[in-house]
Enzyme design. Structure first.
Site, PDB file in Angstrom:
ATOM      1  N   LYS A 251      -7.779   1.929  10.292  1.00  0.00           N
ATOM      2  CA  LYS A 251      -6.507   1.446   9.739  1.00  0.00           C
ATOM      3  C   LYS A 251      -5.337   2.112  10.475  1.00  0.00           C
ATOM      4  O   LYS A 251      -4.331   1.473  10.772  1.00  0.00           O
ATOM      5  CB  LYS A 251      -6.471   1.759   8.232  1.00  0.00           C
TER       6      LYS A 251
ATOM      7  N   GLY B  89       5.341   5.227  -9.639  1.00  0.00           N
ATOM      8  CA  GLY B  89       6.349   4.473  -8.909  1.00  0.00           C
ATOM      9  C   GLY B  89       6.372   3.023  -9.353  1.00  0.00           C
ATOM     10  O   GLY B  89       5.692   2.632 -10.308  1.00  0.00           O
TER      11      GLY B  89
ATOM     12  N   GLY C 180       1.701  -0.847  -6.364  1.00  0.00           N
ATOM     13  CA  GLY C 180       1.552  -0.215  -7.666  1.00  0.00           C
ATOM     14  C   GLY C 180       1.671  -1.226  -8.802  1.00  0.00           C
ATOM     15  O   GLY C 180       0.864  -1.234  -9.731  1.00  0.00           O
TER      16      GLY C 180
ATOM     17  N   SER D 256       5.422  -3.443   7.669  1.00  0.00           N
ATOM     18  CA  SER D 256       6.228  -2.591   6.795  1.00  0.00           C
ATOM     19  C   SER D 256       7.248  -1.795   7.609  1.00  0.00           C
ATOM     20  O   SER D 256       8.385  -1.594   7.182  1.00  0.00           O
ATOM     21  CB  SER D 256       5.327  -1.652   6.004  1.00  0.00           C
TER      22      SER D 256
HETATM   23  O1  KPL Z   1      -0.354  -2.459   7.233  1.00  0.00           O
HETATM   24  C1  KPL Z   1       0.413  -3.178   7.814  1.00  0.00           C
HETATM   25  C2  KPL Z   1       1.850  -2.902   7.623  1.00  0.00           C
HETATM   26  O2  KPL Z   1       2.670  -3.786   7.744  1.00  0.00           O
HETATM   27  O3  KPL Z   1       2.150  -1.748   7.320  1.00  0.00           O
HETATM   28  C3  KPL Z   1      -0.097  -4.232   8.740  1.00  0.00           C
HETATM   29  C4  KPL Z   1      -1.601  -4.248   8.692  1.00  0.00           C
HETATM   30  C5  KPL Z   1       0.358  -3.958  10.119  1.00  0.00           C
HETATM   31  C6  KPL Z   1       0.296  -5.613   8.335  1.00  0.00           C
HETATM   32  O4  KPL Z   1       1.598  -5.909   8.596  1.00  0.00           O
END
Ligand code: KPL
Length: 302
Positions: free
Chosen positions: A185, A16, A21, A255
């Site tokens: 996580k 990708g 990446g 994200s």
């Molecule tokens: O992993 C993240 C994301 O945005 O997906 C965090 C840790 C929440 C940081 O924004």
């Protein structure tokens, strides 16, 4: 400054052209690894790598050459299976494959598709990177990475994978058991991502007292599930981690917030959806996760 190519270092294939990446590809290249990108379309590919210290043009081969022996697959969780089906005929019999994404649920899908001689790893990283345009990747936040072997074949080539991932996304640590790190996580993502997506706010906004009760509930329910799944976690430990990530990334949009803002597919099914599926298997009710899942589904582009 590192030389672009070296004969001693093995060729890595990065799948990708996402920010992580490209970050990994640029850092591998700068460390002297030969690197190629496996992309949907072949053709010349060069990009600019920018960090606090450098700005460098990275030139990669026009076309990735199979068989692939070392593969980094840093695509979104929902894209892993499709990518893997494309990759399977191109993988060497003793290939090492490193998955890296938010959420959980792909390892169980990928493992049965590999040969016993093909190694599988999962890498979790806190490096920050974004693409300021199609051909520029910016290393916006120095982070670190942890990884763990997921089958016997991975252990057979631990040194090679470790050295390369140290260069790509280090400081890098191989954990004997990656699962506690993955659950931690997941906890962070299952709190911050859906809340910021729902309220369309920056991560730091979650420090506002008006979100405290929702955060606490999501964490309490998560801990119920984690314990039922055999993970030793405490509400306090997760609260501390969530608070730390909120502080450290206060100015960022998560994200999932960005995916919803841009009308793109999100990782909701591999974060909250995964939590709910696991809960169902343990016959647990997680009403706060259920509620936020439903609310986000209604807002989802698909
Ligand atoms: O992993 C993240 C994301 O945005 O997906 C965090 C840790 C929440 C940081 O924004």
């Amino acid at each position: 400054m590192a030389q672009p190519h070296s004969i001693e270092r093995p060729l890595w294939t990065v799948v990708g052209e996402g920010a992580i990446g490209l970050l990994a590809a640029a850092r591998l290249y700068r460390a002297g690894y030969p690197v190629q990108l496996h992309r949907r379309v072949n053709g010349p590919f060069q990009f600019v790598f920018q960090s606090a210290a450098v700005s460098q043009q990275i030139h990669l081969p026009h076309q990735a050459q199979p068989p692939y022996s070392y593969v980094l697959l840093p695509v979104k969780a929902y894209a892993v299976l499709d990518a893997l089906h494309q990759l399977l005929p191109l993988l060497a019999d003793n290939a090492q494959l490193v998955l890296s994404h938010n959420g959980m649920g792909t390892i169980e899908q990928v493992l049965p598709l590999l040969k016993p001689s093909q190694g599988l790893w999962f890498l979790s990283t806190s490096h920050g990177a974004f693409k300021s345009d199609d051909a520029t990747v910016v290393h916006s936040g120095m982070g670190q990475s942890v990884s763990g072997a997921l089958n016997q074949a991975a252990l057979a080539q631990q040194l090679e994978v470790e050295q390369a991932m140290q260069a790509a996304l280090g400081p890098f640590t191989v954990l004997e058991d990656i699962w506690p790190a993955l659950w931690l996580k997941l906890a962070v993502n299952a709190v911050i991502n859906p809340l910021t997506a729902l309220h369309q706010c920056k991560n730091g906004e979650l420090e506002n007292i008006k979100y405290a009760a929702a955060i606490r509930l999501l964490i309490e329910e998560f801990v119920l599930l984690a314990k039922a799944s055999g993970q030793e976690v405490s509400i306090e430990a997760i609260e501390q981690r969530v608070a730390l990530v909120i502080k450290q990334t206060a100015d960022n949009y998560s994200s999932m917030q960005q995916d919803f803002a841009k009308g793109r597919r999100s990782e909701l099914d591999y974060i909250t959806g995964f939590v709910l599926k696991q809960a169902e298997q343990h016959q647990l009710q997680l009403p706060a996760h259920q509620a936020i899942y439903q609310l986000l589904l209604q807002k989802s582009p698909r």
